[in-house]
Design a protein around this motif. Structure first.
Motif, PDB file in Angstrom:
ATOM      1  N   MET A  29     -28.017  -7.852   5.567  1.00 59.98           N
ATOM      2  CA  MET A  29     -27.261  -6.909   4.737  1.00 59.98           C
ATOM      3  C   MET A  29     -26.393  -7.686   3.747  1.00 59.98           C
ATOM      4  N   GLU A  30     -26.620  -7.408   2.463  1.00 61.99           N
ATOM      5  CA  GLU A  30     -25.832  -8.074   1.412  1.00 61.99           C
ATOM      6  C   GLU A  30     -24.427  -7.463   1.363  1.00 61.99           C
ATOM      7  N   LYS A  31     -23.427  -8.284   1.570  1.00 60.72           N
ATOM      8  CA  LYS A  31     -22.055  -7.789   1.571  1.00 60.72           C
ATOM      9  C   LYS A  31     -21.581  -7.523   0.149  1.00 60.72           C
ATOM     10  N   LYS A  32     -21.054  -6.325  -0.067  1.00 60.56           N
ATOM     11  CA  LYS A  32     -20.498  -5.960  -1.368  1.00 60.56           C
ATOM     12  C   LYS A  32     -19.017  -6.311  -1.394  1.00 60.56           C
ATOM     13  N   LYS A  33     -18.526  -6.712  -2.549  1.00 62.72           N
ATOM     14  CA  LYS A  33     -17.114  -7.071  -2.678  1.00 62.72           C
ATOM     15  C   LYS A  33     -16.284  -5.817  -2.967  1.00 62.72           C
ATOM     16  N   VAL A  34     -15.317  -5.568  -2.079  1.00 59.00           N
ATOM     17  CA  VAL A  34     -14.525  -4.338  -2.145  1.00 59.00           C
ATOM     18  C   VAL A  34     -13.030  -4.660  -2.163  1.00 59.00           C
ATOM     19  N   SER A  35     -12.325  -4.013  -3.080  1.00 58.73           N
ATOM     20  CA  SER A  35     -10.853  -4.074  -3.104  1.00 58.73           C
ATOM     21  C   SER A  35     -10.310  -2.760  -2.562  1.00 58.73           C
ATOM     22  N   ILE A  36      -9.247  -2.851  -1.795  1.00 52.12           N
ATOM     23  CA  ILE A  36      -8.522  -1.641  -1.397  1.00 52.12           C
ATOM     24  C   ILE A  36      -7.139  -1.727  -2.019  1.00 52.12           C
ATOM     25  N   VAL A  37      -6.749  -0.695  -2.744  1.00 56.27           N
ATOM     26  CA  VAL A  37      -5.495  -0.730  -3.495  1.00 56.27           C
ATOM     27  C   VAL A  37      -4.523   0.304  -2.929  1.00 56.27           C
ATOM     28  N   ILE A  38      -3.237  -0.061  -2.923  1.00 59.56           N
ATOM     29  CA  ILE A  38      -2.183   0.819  -2.413  1.00 59.56           C
ATOM     30  C   ILE A  38      -1.119   0.983  -3.498  1.00 59.56           C
ATOM     31  N   PRO A  39      -1.171   2.065  -4.276  1.00 60.31           N
ATOM     32  CA  PRO A  39      -0.094   2.325  -5.237  1.00 60.31           C
ATOM     33  C   PRO A  39       1.115   2.861  -4.473  1.00 60.31           C
ATOM     34  N   THR A  40       2.313   2.385  -4.777  1.00 58.67           N
ATOM     35  CA  THR A  40       3.496   2.866  -4.064  1.00 58.67           C
ATOM     36  C   THR A  40       4.696   3.007  -4.997  1.00 58.67           C
ATOM     37  N   VAL A  41       5.531   3.992  -4.686  1.00 59.34           N
ATOM     38  CA  VAL A  41       6.784   4.159  -5.432  1.00 59.34           C
ATOM     39  C   VAL A  41       7.949   3.601  -4.640  1.00 59.34           C
ATOM     40  N   GLY A  42       7.657   3.082  -3.426  1.00 61.71           N
ATOM     41  CA  GLY A  42       8.729   2.503  -2.614  1.00 61.71           C
ATOM     42  C   GLY A  42       9.763   3.553  -2.268  1.00 61.71           C
ATOM     43  N   GLY A  43      11.025   3.159  -2.301  1.00 59.42           N
ATOM     44  CA  GLY A  43      12.105   4.117  -2.075  1.00 59.42           C
ATOM     45  C   GLY A  43      12.647   4.108  -0.669  1.00 59.42           C
ATOM     46  N   THR A  44      12.275   5.086   0.136  1.00 61.46           N
ATOM     47  CA  THR A  44      12.895   5.287   1.437  1.00 61.46           C
ATOM     48  C   THR A  44      12.480   4.225   2.453  1.00 61.46           C
ATOM     49  N   GLU A  45      13.326   4.055   3.466  1.00 70.41           N
ATOM     50  CA  GLU A  45      13.010   3.136   4.562  1.00 70.41           C
ATOM     51  C   GLU A  45      11.745   3.581   5.287  1.00 70.41           C
ATOM     52  N   ARG A  46      11.589   4.896   5.370  1.00 67.46           N
ATOM     53  CA  ARG A  46      10.408   5.430   6.042  1.00 67.46           C
ATOM     54  C   ARG A  46       9.128   4.975   5.359  1.00 67.46           C
ATOM     55  N   ARG A  47       9.129   4.997   4.013  1.00 66.36           N
ATOM     56  CA  ARG A  47       7.940   4.565   3.285  1.00 66.36           C
ATOM     57  C   ARG A  47       7.671   3.075   3.507  1.00 66.36           C
ATOM     58  N   LYS A  48       8.714   2.273   3.605  1.00 65.36           N
ATOM     59  CA  LYS A  48       8.523   0.834   3.842  1.00 65.36           C
ATOM     60  C   LYS A  48       7.855   0.597   5.183  1.00 65.36           C
ATOM     61  N   ILE A  49       8.292   1.351   6.184  1.00 64.46           N
ATOM     62  CA  ILE A  49       7.706   1.213   7.523  1.00 64.46           C
ATOM     63  C   ILE A  49       6.240   1.609   7.500  1.00 64.46           C
ATOM     64  N   PRO A  84     -13.038  -8.140   7.065  1.00 67.95           N
ATOM     65  CA  PRO A  84     -11.874  -8.155   6.165  1.00 67.95           C
ATOM     66  C   PRO A  84     -12.221  -7.648   4.761  1.00 67.95           C
ATOM     67  N   PHE A  85     -11.296  -6.927   4.153  1.00 70.50           N
ATOM     68  CA  PHE A  85     -11.467  -6.535   2.751  1.00 70.50           C
ATOM     69  C   PHE A  85     -11.390  -7.781   1.879  1.00 70.50           C
ATOM     70  N   ASP A  86     -12.106  -7.747   0.753  1.00 70.90           N
ATOM     71  CA  ASP A  86     -12.091  -8.892  -0.158  1.00 70.90           C
ATOM     72  C   ASP A  86     -10.765  -8.999  -0.901  1.00 70.90           C
ATOM     73  N   GLU A  87     -10.085  -7.882  -1.023  1.00 70.75           N
ATOM     74  CA  GLU A  87      -8.773  -7.889  -1.686  1.00 70.75           C
ATOM     75  C   GLU A  87      -7.953  -6.714  -1.190  1.00 70.75           C
ATOM     76  N   ILE A  88      -6.681  -6.982  -0.882  1.00 68.09           N
ATOM     77  CA  ILE A  88      -5.700  -5.927  -0.578  1.00 68.09           C
ATOM     78  C   ILE A  88      -4.638  -6.026  -1.665  1.00 68.09           C
ATOM     79  N   LEU A  89      -4.541  -5.001  -2.486  1.00 66.45           N
ATOM     80  CA  LEU A  89      -3.619  -5.037  -3.623  1.00 66.45           C
ATOM     81  C   LEU A  89      -2.584  -3.929  -3.484  1.00 66.45           C
TER      82      LEU A  89
END
Length: 326
Positions: A1-21, A36-41
């Motif tokens: 199986m040929e592995k495809k290169k995949v990025s997973i992205v997490i857009p965030t506005v930050g802010g509260t302590e709850r969101r940080k956790i 493992p993902f090829d990129e975590i952004l």
């Protein structure tokens, strides 16, 4: 199986302590992948640009941190920048308070052997980790793009910000997330997935529940710009007509487009209007925003049916009860 290169992205506005956790919990779920993902952004769209400083993984080399400058007011712009900043051909998105199952990327790789667009079932869970909504079971591993669009339309496939892995070039070609006052929940451009599917003839489906969406704030914690209820209700009928016309062209009979029998189209309009109305009201109360509160007065002049209007007080009670008990 040929592995495809995949990025997973997490857009965030930050802010509260709850969101940080929750952000750290999401990152931990990505570190625990069987493949493992090829990129975590992580895209930091907070005002102070300090999300990284509050994370346990600020110096972890497995995470690529990117700053927006804190100037992207619209959440859609933040999501678009996150995808365009990815360095791999395939991209999927994770909410900043959501997390992935350990086998999510493994399932993505299986799907990408079949098609360049894949649906990945998402479970809704509450603050305690209890499942409040399960995705559809017994999915076929491959469906046509027409079937994919239809499954979204009838509510069988639930996709908002996450739940799809796509070809980055297709995302750019269809202009990514858009906000043209099309009716939608929160700030999500729900119909991006329709546009993406036009670029592919088939869609692969994972048979496993791959992601968990934290159902923690119901309608009380939306972020980003939100069109007014007045604009929303003005556009909803034309929008429903366009959806109907496009799906009829796909060969779907009118009676099967909107769930709910012969009055299905009106029920769809009612559902969208009620969700938008309660959303605006809750934001107005939470933020003490008179502008948002005044927008909600347009309910009587909206295209919502009398039957739909009579359900609004009940749904308001349910919404506030959910907020108080979660």
């Amino acid at each position: 199986m040929e592995k495809k290169k995949v990025s997973i992205v997490i857009p965030t506005v930050g802010g509260t302590e709850r969101r940080k956790i929750f952000l750290d919990k999401g990152l931990e779920s990505l570190f625990a992948q069987t493949i493992p993902f090829d990129e975590i952004l992580v895209l930091d769209n907070s005002q102070l640009q300090n999300v990284r400083e509050g994370s346990k993984y600020a110096t972890d080399k497995r995470v690529h941190w990117k700053l927006t400058g804190g100037h992207l007011v619209n959440a859609l712009d933040s999501w678009n920048m996150a995808v365009k900043s990815a360095h791999n051909p395939y991209v999927t998105i994770l909410g900043d308070d959501d997390y992935a199952m350990p086998y999510a990327h493994e399932e993505i790789q299986k799907c990408l052997q079949i098609a360049n667009l894949a649906y990945l079932p998402v479970m809704k869970v509450n603050m305690n980790g209890d499942i409040v909504k399960r995705p559809p079971q017994n999915l076929e591993s491959e469906i046509s793009s027409n079937e994919f669009r239809y499954n979204i339309m009838i509510g069988r496939f639930w996709v908002s910000l996450m739940g799809v892995v796509f070809f980055k070039k297709d995302f750019i070609y269809v202009s990514g997330f858009q906000d043209a006052l099309i009716p939608h929940y929160g700030s999500a451009d729900f119909y991006l997935w329709y546009r993406l599917s036009t670029q592919q003839s088939k869609v692969a489906c994972s048979t496993q529940n791959c992601f968990c969406y934290l159902h923690n704030a119901y309608i009380f914690d939306w972020v980003g710009e939100i069109s007014s209820f007045k604009d929303f209700s003005k556009n909803i009928i034309n929008h429903a007509n366009l959806v109907e016309q496009s799906l009829v062209k796909l060969g779907i009979t009118k009676t099967k487009i909107f769930p709910g029998g012969k009055n299905g189209k009106q029920k769809f309009i009612d559902q969208m209007c009620i969700a938008k109305y309660i959303q605006g009201l809750s934001i107005g109360i939470k933020k003490k925003n008179i502008e948002f509160l005044s927008q909600t007065r347009g309910l009587i002049n909206s295209p919502i049916s009398l039957k739909g209007m009579l359900t609004v007080p009940i749904k308001l009670i349910i919404a506030f009860w959910y907020k108080l008990t979660n």
